[in-house]
Design a protein around this motif. Structure first.
Motif, PDB file in Angstrom:
ATOM      1  N   ASP A   1       0.825  -1.215   0.000  1.00 42.77           N
ATOM      2  CA  ASP A   1       0.000   0.000   0.000  1.00 42.77           C
ATOM      3  C   ASP A   1       0.856   1.260   0.000  1.00 42.77           C
ATOM      4  O   ASP A   1       0.538   2.244  -0.662  1.00 42.77           O
ATOM      5  CB  ASP A   1      -0.914   0.009   1.239  1.00 42.77           C
ATOM      6  CG  ASP A   1      -2.086  -0.936   1.054  1.00 42.77           C
ATOM      7  OD1 ASP A   1      -2.133  -1.610   0.002  1.00 42.77           O
ATOM      8  OD2 ASP A   1      -2.935  -1.011   1.954  1.00 42.77           O
TER       9      ASP A   1
ATOM     10  N   GLN B   1      -8.004   5.267  -5.669  1.00 42.16           N
ATOM     11  CA  GLN B   1      -8.572   4.009  -5.176  1.00 42.16           C
ATOM     12  C   GLN B   1      -8.985   3.090  -6.331  1.00 42.16           C
ATOM     13  O   GLN B   1      -8.861   1.874  -6.237  1.00 42.16           O
ATOM     14  CB  GLN B   1      -9.780   4.283  -4.279  1.00 42.16           C
ATOM     15  CG  GLN B   1      -9.394   4.795  -2.904  1.00 42.16           C
ATOM     16  CD  GLN B   1     -10.546   4.738  -1.925  1.00 42.16           C
ATOM     17  OE1 GLN B   1     -11.664   4.396  -2.283  1.00 42.16           O
ATOM     18  NE2 GLN B   1     -10.273   5.094  -0.680  1.00 42.16           N
TER      19      GLN B   1
ATOM     20  N   ILE C   1     -13.780  -2.316   0.714  1.00 42.29           N
ATOM     21  CA  ILE C   1     -12.358  -1.969   0.748  1.00 42.29           C
ATOM     22  C   ILE C   1     -12.181  -0.461   0.661  1.00 42.29           C
ATOM     23  O   ILE C   1     -11.355   0.129   1.355  1.00 42.29           O
ATOM     24  CB  ILE C   1     -11.601  -2.679  -0.393  1.00 42.29           C
ATOM     25  CG1 ILE C   1     -11.612  -4.181  -0.148  1.00 42.29           C
ATOM     26  CG2 ILE C   1     -10.167  -2.165  -0.489  1.00 42.29           C
ATOM     27  CD1 ILE C   1     -11.020  -4.985  -1.276  1.00 42.29           C
ATOM     28  N   SER C   2     -12.989   0.186  -0.161  1.00 45.30           N
ATOM     29  CA  SER C   2     -12.901   1.636  -0.296  1.00 45.30           C
ATOM     30  C   SER C   2     -13.225   2.333   1.028  1.00 45.30           C
ATOM     31  O   SER C   2     -12.510   3.249   1.448  1.00 45.30           O
ATOM     32  CB  SER C   2     -13.857   2.114  -1.388  1.00 45.30           C
ATOM     33  OG  SER C   2     -13.956   3.522  -1.365  1.00 45.30           O
TER      34      SER C   2
ATOM     35  N   ASP D   1     -10.140   1.796   3.409  1.00 46.91           N
ATOM     36  CA  ASP D   1      -8.741   2.047   3.065  1.00 46.91           C
ATOM     37  C   ASP D   1      -8.176   3.263   3.795  1.00 46.91           C
ATOM     38  O   ASP D   1      -8.749   4.349   3.769  1.00 46.91           O
ATOM     39  CB  ASP D   1      -8.597   2.264   1.556  1.00 46.91           C
ATOM     40  CG  ASP D   1      -7.138   2.441   1.191  1.00 46.91           C
ATOM     41  OD1 ASP D   1      -6.393   1.461   1.319  1.00 46.91           O
ATOM     42  OD2 ASP D   1      -6.757   3.569   0.826  1.00 46.91           O
TER      43      ASP D   1
ATOM     44  N   THR E   1      -5.166   6.060   0.756  1.00 43.56           N
ATOM     45  CA  THR E   1      -5.981   7.269   0.770  1.00 43.56           C
ATOM     46  C   THR E   1      -5.277   8.392   1.539  1.00 43.56           C
ATOM     47  O   THR E   1      -5.352   9.562   1.169  1.00 43.56           O
ATOM     48  CB  THR E   1      -7.346   6.963   1.401  1.00 43.56           C
ATOM     49  OG1 THR E   1      -7.897   5.817   0.776  1.00 43.56           O
ATOM     50  CG2 THR E   1      -8.302   8.130   1.216  1.00 43.56           C
TER      51      THR E   1
END
Ligand SMILES: Nc1ncnc2c1ncn2[C@@H]1O[C@H](COP(=O)(O)OP(=O)(O)O)[C@@H](O)[C@H]1O
Ligand SMILES: [Mg+2]
Lengths: 271, 375
Positions: free
Chosen positions: A123, A150, A210-211, A214, A218
């Motif tokens: 990430d 994203q 997941i969005s 995150d 982000t």
């Protein structure tokens, strides 16, 4: 005999290790003690009332100062981001899965790997790369950069889920549709899409969750004014751990369970 | 057939040129070739210069062993595979470059390929739904089609609630509902058990007569091909080995492959000298035509214990095996010089058992010479 008992104990310990912390957070979220959440001081819904912006009897010293309006703004941003990225990545991920599964072209295997890489990429690396990219092309960090950023990895998740479904789909059904006079688009609408719908829906759900969740990527690409819920919580924690955080965590868990449960329910009804 | 009806000098439509009175053939494939790339990097020739057609509302079977190109030929007609070379015409129109959804042919798939997310009625009515027919028309046509295939009243069933035989019939009804000019069937009966299979063979045949459209039926089962077809095209290695009526193919196969693939046969090598074919045991017979070498084909049922007429061949040997099949015996006869012969003898209570001596005869008119030498 002794071995089975040992195994049972191990099993209990294992699940306790996973679920006890989560259970603790849920219990703490109903604890009236404003100073030390580890000491039970009676049941209250005040922490929930607080984050919903309602009247409570809690003194200011035991809450984050001026936190509630910011929390609401963060939740709103998170939803805007999650709905946008889900819509975009579902369309593109599904289209890519169809292309890779249905058309023969050179280096198809290579493209398939390229589409999987964003999922296993660290990430931090992805976050740094996106940040530098946005700065390079002169794009100001905002909600838009969060959405674009994203999508780069959420598309992969949708791609994988839809591809799995497509692998089980019989191509001759699409041929039968064409044979009976359907244009490629009519075939997609009436045959392909209904057949892969559970995969598309599952991919969309995964992308949404997941969005919403995150933090790392982000964090790198969010503008200062555009805080998502995970970033907001991270900010709160840096100002100390106060009881209302338990209520926020519990609500997020509840929302996730509801969304996942809804997904499973709709999926089971399809069969 | 249509062409034969309108011969030269026979003016069906006075005043128009003879060209325009010709009813175009439902299907005409000219010099079709198709090869595939294999994953290993080589190429496979699935169709090799195939020319073939239907002369009217015929039942034509594509027969051949697995991998000989039957499915590929069918898929080029329906438009799922593009030809490398050659042309395909449907009722005179060149459709070689048409996509499959524009071609007026429909297919019954080997795997049925039914739409499992739709009930039976929407499956059957799919072609009409796509064509934009109104609901009442679709409902009527679906009812007719289900009646035709013997599934009346099953409109609302789910596909998963059907038996294999019923799925087969739904696939058939679905393919016929849009009134195709030509129906293609890719081994449609191979998944059915023997009884149902026989029943469907008869039903398909009578359905084809009733509808008056061409059927192209694919099978690897020679018995099925002989039973059902007006004409059979025997395929091997992507080439049509022979095209003709079942009787012509069975009695007068053009090559060893067809002789061997259709029914049982005795294939005996011949030496040709002075217009006569000489068998390995020294017997000879007069040849029509003048092949340089060849193979004699004798069907097992053409070997008899009684002599018919003066001429003909005689085989004397020892019975090596005898199998009973109900109304007749299959005999394997070891003949010195000729080798092992297969014969089918009626069970008249006097068929000799294994080990006994036996003399068999074949009449001259049963002899068929194939101008090809066995490897
Ligand atoms: N899409 C394809 N890609 C590569 N090879 C193929 C393909 N389709 C068919 N073939 C090959 O072409 C040959 C003919 O196949 P097919 O027409 O399916 O035979 P049949 O239906 O007579 O069993 C076979 O050798 C098969 O492996
Ligand atoms: Mg086949």
């Amino acid at each position: 005999m002794k071995l089975t008992r040992l195994l049972t104990l191990y099993g209990i310990a294992f699940f306790a290790f996973i679920y006890a912390p989560i259970a603790l957070v849920m219990v703490y979220s109903f604890n009236a003690n404003p100073v030390n959440m580890m000491i039970w001081d009676g049941f209250t819904l005040d922490w929930y009332r607080l984050i919903f912006g309602m009247e409570t009897g809690i003194t200011e010293s035991s809450t984050y100062i001026d936190s509630t309006p910011q929390l609401h703004a963060a939740v709103r941003t998170s939803f805007v981001v999650a709905f946008s990225t889900t819509a975009i990545s579902t369309v593109f991920g599904t289209a890519l899965a169809l292309a890779v599964a249905r058309y023969r072209f050179r280096l198809a295997g290579f493209y398939r790997v390229l589409l999987l890489v964003p999922m296993i990429m660290p990430d931090i690396v992805l976050g740094i790369a996106l940040l530098i990219f946005f700065i390079t092309i002169g794009m100001n960090l905002s909600v838009l950069t969060i959405i674009v950023g994203q999508c780069t990895f959420l598309i992969s998740y949708v791609f994988v889920t839809v591809s799995a479904r497509l692998a089980h789909m019989d191509v001759s059904v699409e041929e039968a549709s064409a044979d009976l006079g359907a244009t490629p688009f009519a075939t997609f609408r009436k045959v392909t899409l209904p057949s892969i719908a559970p995969g598309v829906f599952g991919g969309a759900l995964l992308a949404f969750i997941i969005s919403m969740d995150d933090l790392v990527i982000t964090y790198f690409i969010a503008g200062t004014g555009d805080t998502t819920l995970p970033i907001h919580i991270w900010g709160m924690l840096r100002r100390g751990i106060k009881p209302e955080i338990n209520a926020i965590a519990t609500l997020m868990l509840l929302a996730t369970i509801v969304i996942a449960g809804l997904g499973l329910y709709l999926r089971s009804r399809q069969k | 057939m249509y062409r034969a009806m309108i011969g030269p000098g026979h003016s069906a439509c006075p005043g128009s040129s003879s060209e325009s009175t010709l009813m175009p053939a439902p299907l005409e494939i000219t010099a079709a070739s198709k090869s595939f790339r294999t994953p290993e990097g080589g190429t496979i020739t699935a169709l090799d210069d195939v020319s073939f057609g239907l002369d009217g509302a015929e039942f034509v079977t594509l027969l051949g062993p697995s991998g000989c190109g039957k499915t590929t030929l069918l898929r080029t007609i329906s438009g799922f595979e593009a030809l490398d070379h050659g042309t395909i015409r449907l009722e005179g129109q060149d459709v070689t470059d048409w996509p499959s959804h524009k071609r007026p042919v429909n297919t019954v798939f080997q795997s049925y390929a039914l739409f499992t997310h739709m009930p039976v009625s929407r499956n059957v009515g799919y072609a009409l739904e796509i064509a934009g027919a109104d609901k009442a028309t679709i409902r009527r046509r679906v009812g007719e089609m289900l009646e035709l295939v013997g599934l009346a009243g099953l409109e609302n069933r789910r596909i998963s609630q059907l038996s294999g035989g019923q799925k087969q019939r739904v696939a058939l009804a679905r393919a016929l509902a849009g009134r195709p000019k030509l129906l293609l069937l890719d081994e449609p009966l191979s998944a059915l058990d023997k009884n149902l299979r026989q029943k469907m063979q008869h039903e398909l045949k009578s359905l084809q007569r009733e509808l008056g459209i061409g059927f192209i039926f694919v099978t690897h089962d020679q018995g099925e091909a002989l039973t059902m077809s007006d004409r059979i095209a025997v395929l091997a290695h992507g080439r049509i080995q022979q095209l003709g009526t079942p009787q012509a193919l069975y009695r007068r196969p053009a090559n060893l492959f067809t002789a061997d693939f259709l029914g049982d046969s005795n294939l005996i090598p011949l030496v040709v000298a002075e217009g006569r074919g000489i068998l390995p045991d020294g017997q000879s017979f007069t040849l029509n035509g003048a092949p340089r070498a060849g193979t004699l084909m004798l069907r097992p049922e053409d070997l008899t214990r009684t002599r018919r007429g003066e001429a003909g061949l005689t085989f004397k040997g020892v019975v090596a095996a005898r199998y009973y099949s109900g109304k007749d015996f299959q005999i394997e006869l070891d003949c010195p010089g000729t080798g092992r012969l297969l014969a089918v003898l009626r069970d008249d209570g006097a068929v000799p058992d294994t080990g006994a001596e036996l003399t068999l005869h074949s009449a001259t008119d049963a002899l068929h010479v194939i101008e090809e030498v066995q490897p």
